[in-house]
Design a protein around this motif. Structure first.
Motif, mmCIF file in Angstrom:
data_model
loop_
_atom_site.group_PDB
_atom_site.id
_atom_site.type_symbol
_atom_site.label_atom_id
_atom_site.label_comp_id
_atom_site.label_asym_id
_atom_site.label_seq_id
_atom_site.Cartn_x
_atom_site.Cartn_y
_atom_site.Cartn_z
ATOM 1 N N ASP A 34 0.779 -1.226 0.000
ATOM 2 C CA ASP A 34 0.000 0.000 0.000
ATOM 3 C C ASP A 34 0.816 1.285 0.000
ATOM 4 O O ASP A 34 0.371 2.309 -0.484
ATOM 5 C CB ASP A 34 -0.943 0.024 1.215
ATOM 6 C CG ASP A 34 -1.921 -1.144 1.193
ATOM 7 O OD1 ASP A 34 -2.252 -1.588 0.075
ATOM 8 O OD2 ASP A 34 -2.313 -1.599 2.266
ATOM 9 N N SER A 35 1.981 1.324 0.583
ATOM 10 C CA SER A 35 2.810 2.518 0.614
ATOM 11 C C SER A 35 4.242 2.084 0.802
ATOM 12 O O SER A 35 4.524 0.916 0.975
ATOM 13 C CB SER A 35 2.382 3.462 1.751
ATOM 14 O OG SER A 35 2.612 2.855 2.995
ATOM 15 N N SER A 36 5.160 3.028 0.787
ATOM 16 C CA SER A 36 6.558 2.643 0.895
ATOM 17 C C SER A 36 7.347 3.729 1.576
ATOM 18 O O SER A 36 6.905 4.875 1.691
ATOM 19 C CB SER A 36 7.149 2.367 -0.490
ATOM 20 O OG SER A 36 7.180 3.554 -1.256
ATOM 21 N N SER A 37 8.522 3.361 2.023
ATOM 22 C CA SER A 37 9.477 4.305 2.564
ATOM 23 C C SER A 37 10.722 4.231 1.711
ATOM 24 O O SER A 37 10.879 3.356 0.864
ATOM 25 C CB SER A 37 9.808 3.955 4.015
ATOM 26 O OG SER A 37 10.420 2.676 4.047
ATOM 27 N N ALA A 38 11.647 5.148 1.933
ATOM 28 C CA ALA A 38 12.937 5.128 1.251
ATOM 29 C C ALA A 38 13.997 4.724 2.269
ATOM 30 O O ALA A 38 14.056 5.274 3.368
ATOM 31 C CB ALA A 38 13.247 6.498 0.654
ATOM 32 N N VAL A 39 14.833 3.769 1.882
ATOM 33 C CA VAL A 39 15.804 3.205 2.810
ATOM 34 C C VAL A 39 17.186 3.213 2.162
ATOM 35 O O VAL A 39 17.333 2.818 1.005
ATOM 36 C CB VAL A 39 15.432 1.765 3.204
ATOM 37 C CG1 VAL A 39 16.409 1.222 4.244
ATOM 38 C CG2 VAL A 39 14.002 1.691 3.739
ATOM 39 N N LEU A 40 18.188 3.649 2.929
ATOM 40 C CA LEU A 40 19.581 3.553 2.510
ATOM 41 C C LEU A 40 20.192 2.332 3.173
ATOM 42 O O LEU A 40 20.229 2.233 4.399
ATOM 43 C CB LEU A 40 20.361 4.806 2.919
ATOM 44 C CG LEU A 40 21.878 4.762 2.663
ATOM 45 C CD1 LEU A 40 22.175 4.744 1.176
ATOM 46 C CD2 LEU A 40 22.572 5.937 3.353
ATOM 47 N N VAL A 41 20.668 1.391 2.360
ATOM 48 C CA VAL A 41 21.369 0.214 2.866
ATOM 49 C C VAL A 41 22.858 0.415 2.586
ATOM 50 O O VAL A 41 23.251 0.674 1.443
ATOM 51 C CB VAL A 41 20.875 -1.081 2.199
ATOM 52 C CG1 VAL A 41 21.692 -2.278 2.677
ATOM 53 C CG2 VAL A 41 19.393 -1.294 2.504
ATOM 54 N N ILE A 42 23.677 0.307 3.625
ATOM 55 C CA ILE A 42 25.125 0.495 3.484
ATOM 56 C C ILE A 42 25.799 -0.867 3.516
ATOM 57 O O ILE A 42 25.689 -1.604 4.491
ATOM 58 C CB ILE A 42 25.676 1.389 4.613
ATOM 59 C CG1 ILE A 42 24.963 2.743 4.629
ATOM 60 C CG2 ILE A 42 27.177 1.586 4.447
ATOM 61 C CD1 ILE A 42 25.328 3.619 5.823
ATOM 62 N N GLY A 43 26.496 -1.220 2.433
ATOM 63 C CA GLY A 43 27.201 -2.499 2.359
ATOM 64 C C GLY A 43 26.704 -3.347 1.205
ATOM 65 O O GLY A 43 25.505 -3.628 1.114
ATOM 66 N N GLY A 44 27.625 -3.750 0.317
ATOM 67 C CA GLY A 44 27.228 -4.439 -0.899
ATOM 68 C C GLY A 44 27.508 -5.924 -0.933
ATOM 69 O O GLY A 44 27.490 -6.522 -2.013
ATOM 70 N N GLY A 45 27.753 -6.559 0.234
ATOM 71 C CA GLY A 45 27.949 -8.000 0.272
ATOM 72 C C GLY A 45 26.629 -8.736 0.325
ATOM 73 O O GLY A 45 25.564 -8.171 0.046
ATOM 74 N N ASN A 49 22.562 -0.660 8.312
ATOM 75 C CA ASN A 49 24.003 -0.890 8.308
ATOM 76 C C ASN A 49 24.290 -2.370 8.074
ATOM 77 O O ASN A 49 24.093 -3.203 8.949
ATOM 78 C CB ASN A 49 24.593 -0.428 9.649
ATOM 79 C CG ASN A 49 26.045 -0.832 9.838
ATOM 80 O OD1 ASN A 49 26.758 -1.104 8.875
ATOM 81 N ND2 ASN A 49 26.484 -0.856 11.085
ATOM 82 N N CYS A 50 24.774 -2.688 6.865
ATOM 83 C CA CYS A 50 25.160 -4.058 6.510
ATOM 84 C C CYS A 50 26.604 -4.065 6.022
ATOM 85 O O CYS A 50 26.939 -4.742 5.038
ATOM 86 C CB CYS A 50 24.256 -4.603 5.407
ATOM 87 S SG CYS A 50 22.518 -4.754 5.811
ATOM 88 N N ALA A 51 27.462 -3.320 6.674
ATOM 89 C CA ALA A 51 28.790 -3.028 6.143
ATOM 90 C C ALA A 51 29.869 -4.041 6.512
ATOM 91 O O ALA A 51 31.058 -3.754 6.362
ATOM 92 C CB ALA A 51 29.222 -1.629 6.576
ATOM 93 N N GLY A 52 29.512 -5.215 7.002
ATOM 94 C CA GLY A 52 30.525 -6.224 7.294
ATOM 95 C C GLY A 52 31.518 -5.749 8.341
ATOM 96 O O GLY A 52 31.140 -5.228 9.390
#
Length: 389
Positions: free
Chosen positions: A6-17, A216-219
């Motif tokens: 129905d709706s959404s938010s904007a999310v910044l994910v840090i980390g490309g693994g 934060n998914c930055a390993g």
């Protein structure tokens, strides 16, 4: 896997693994607008050099023994198993296969409290149809292992084996197809590399990237962003092209014998699509990734695997230039795996998986998405869930 509508938010994910890509994919499938910020391409992360054999915790490379961490990680692991099984059914292009894996022990399982409990839980999950084809190895199967290894018990189970050089690019393509925007961090501008604790710069980062929340998914880099205590668990794998085996195929079944508490004596053999990988080292607080064929513990590891499976690995020799090592640093958090929100801030953390990043990936990503949707902001309200094809 869940999806919102129905709706959404904007999310910044840090980390490309694998954690960052999986979290981004799960968030995007739930209807969120995701920007994934990474300092390098997915193929250059430690995820592509992982052994990536699914294992129920505590895993031989995971190092997690904290009771709270183990309790949560079992649910993450089962969730990931089910998703990988679904992915494997889509074909070899995904890089995921379901394989038989034999786990060996040098003392009776009933004498080890942790392994006894682990086998009991695996048995329960298998009997309920959650996991596939668990059985105890026969005396004849155990006798096939060379006597010097002292194997007295073992079990076989069908588990996901992830061919990381294939799976990571596939996962990235799925994330992009789901609407994830990939942003390469540079030296200047809004896409500059994020350094330092996240909390003091949360408002600035949300404005700069136009997002409502940060994950934060930055390993190993997550330590700086979260102010956490982390150490690397250095690992090395030998990659054996299937063409080197006498039949051009090689072993089709994974073999794992856990290392002793204070020794590097693990056996780890995992078949992939075009190669077989041998492991494995678990060396805490070692940062140097330039080790290679000259590194004596790595050579000993190779010889140990050869002796364990002489019919397949006996003819191989490290002098062959086609046999090469690959080295990586598993991101290990001393307390436990961190999947948590910073209270009072729109920041969620997903790091510290040690050697279990793939085994936990989808379970952790789903919990992260639940945490993101629990924020008080109306734009981050959790929505109705539906099955994802």
């Amino acid at each position: 896997m869940k999806q919102s509508s129905d709706s959404s938010s904007a999310v910044l994910v840090i980390g490309g693994g694998v954690s960052g890509l999986t979290t981004s994919l799960v968030l995007a499938r739930r209807g969120h607008r995701v920007r994934l910020l990474a300092a390098s391409s997915a193929e250059q992360t430690v995820s592509t050099v992982a052994g990536a054999l699914w294992e129920f915790p505590p895993a031989v490379c995971g190092q997690h023994g904290n009771p709270l961490s183990l309790s949560r990680s079992k649910a993450w692991c089962v969730s990931s198993y089910q998703e990988f099984e679904r992915i494997a059914s889509q074909g070899p292009q995904t890089g995921v296969r379901m394989v038989e894996a034999d786990f060996y022990f040098t003392s009776p399982v009933k004498t080890d409290r942790v392994e006894r409990g682990k086998l009991a839980e695996l048995t329960s999950l298998s009997e309920r149809g959650v996991l596939r084809e668990l059985r105890i190895l026969s005396d004849d199967e155990l006798a096939a292992v060379p006597e010097r290894f002292g194997v007295v018990e073992g079990y076989r189970i069908v588990v996901p084996a992830i061919d990381t050089p294939r799976y990571i690019p596939w996962l990235r393509r799925k994330a992009v197809a789901a609407g994830v925007e990939l942003v390469r961090s540079g030296c200047s501008g809004p896409a500059q590399r994020v350094t330092g604790p996240l909390i003091p710069q949360e408002a600035r980062l949300r404005r700069a990237f136009g997002v409502d929340a940060i994950v934060n998914c930055a390993g190993m880099g997550a330590a700086e962003l979260a102010g956490a205590t982390m150490v690397p668990l250095r690992g090395l794998l030998w990659r054996i092209p299937r063409a080197l085996f006498p039949d051009g195929v090689g072993p089709q079944r994974a073999c794992v014998m856990a290392k002793s508490r204070h020794a590097q004596d693990m056996v780890f053999v995992v078949p992939r699509t075009d190669e077989v990988v041998l492991g494995g080292l678990v060396e805490p607080s070692e940062y140097d990734v330039s080790i290679g064929k000259e590194y004596e513990p790595a050579r000993q590891m190779f010889e140990r695997c050869r002796e364990f499976l002489p019919e397949w690995l006996g003819p191989l020799c490290l002098d062959d230039p086609r046999i090469q090592p690959t080295v990586g640093l598993r991101p290990y958090r001393l307390e436990n795996v961190c999947v948590a929100r910073d209270y009072g801030f729109n920041i969620t953390h997903n790091f510290g998986h040690g050697g279990s990043g793939f085994s936990f990936s989808y379970g952790c990503a789903e919990e992260v998405a639940d945490l993101v949707e629990s924020y008080a902001s109306p734009a981050l309200t959790s929505l109705h869930n539906a099955a994802v094809d």
